[in-house]
Every structure is written in structure tokens, then in C-alpha cells.
Design a protein around this motif. Structure first.
Motif, mmCIF file in Angstrom:
data_model
loop_
_atom_site.group_PDB
_atom_site.id
_atom_site.type_symbol
_atom_site.label_atom_id
_atom_site.label_comp_id
_atom_site.label_asym_id
_atom_site.label_seq_id
_atom_site.Cartn_x
_atom_site.Cartn_y
_atom_site.Cartn_z
ATOM 1 N N LYS A 207 0.827 -1.196 0.000
ATOM 2 C CA LYS A 207 0.000 0.000 0.000
ATOM 3 C C LYS A 207 0.866 1.252 0.000
ATOM 4 C CE LYS A 207 -4.070 -1.916 2.308
ATOM 5 N NZ LYS A 207 -4.902 -1.860 3.521
ATOM 6 N N ARG A 208 1.945 1.239 0.774
ATOM 7 C CA ARG A 208 2.849 2.400 0.836
ATOM 8 C C ARG A 208 3.460 2.684 -0.541
ATOM 9 N NH1 ARG A 208 8.016 2.200 0.930
ATOM 10 N NH2 ARG A 208 8.103 0.075 1.705
ATOM 11 N N GLY B 263 0.810 3.884 -2.947
ATOM 12 C CA GLY B 263 0.083 5.078 -2.548
ATOM 13 C C GLY B 263 -1.380 4.846 -2.255
ATOM 14 N N ALA C 208 -4.398 4.441 0.327
ATOM 15 C CA ALA C 208 -4.709 4.880 1.688
ATOM 16 C C ALA C 208 -4.927 3.677 2.587
ATOM 17 C CB ALA C 208 -5.950 5.768 1.689
ATOM 18 N N GLN C 209 -4.412 3.770 3.813
ATOM 19 C CA GLN C 209 -4.551 2.667 4.752
ATOM 20 C C GLN C 209 -5.662 2.898 5.684
ATOM 21 O OE1 GLN C 209 -1.050 1.077 6.499
ATOM 22 N NE2 GLN C 209 0.146 1.404 4.679
#
Length: 70
Positions: A63-64, A67, A69-70
Motif C-alpha cells: 500500500k505504501r 500510494g 490509503a490505509q
């Protein structure tokens, strides 16, 4: 034996902590072998965990990098 068809869910909805190489490669739009090379060389944007001799790619890192959103 026929190859498995991957039916991944979106990363935003993923509940698992790690993903196997085929699913991680799908999300990153890279070949599975590319991820294996990253693991072997230690030079990729994500470092996998090793679980019972298999690679497990952390969803938070995917996810990082993408990009999401977590």
C-alpha cells in the motif's frame, strides 16, 4: 496441471497482513520473478518476510509503495 487463476481483491479491502508472491506481483504489475529477484538481491522497494521457506509480501508495504490509503 493448469495454472491457478488469481482473483485478488483490491488492496484497500485486503484484510490479510501479507500476500503470496503471485498476488503481490499482480498488484505491483510486475512479473513474479521480478519480486523473487528483489528478495534475493535485497534491492527492491519492498522486503518480503520468509514464512516456512516461502515469501510473504507485507500488505502495508504494498500500500505504501502504491500510494493506497490505509
Amino acid at each position: 496441471m493448469a495454472a491457478k487463476t488469481i482473483q485478488p481483491v483490491s488492496l484497500a479491502q485486503e484484510t490479510r497482513a501479507t500476500l503470496p508472491t503471485p498476488e503481490a506481483a499482480f498488484h505491483l504489475n510486475r512479473a513474479q520473478q521480478t519480486l523473487r529477484l528483489w528478495s534475493m538481491r535485497g534491492d527492491g522497494p519492498i522486503r518480503p518476510l520468509r514464512v516456512a521457506g516461502r515469501l510473504a509480501w507485507p500488505v502495508a508495504d504494498l500500500k505504501r509503495v502504491l500510494g493506497v490509503a490505509q
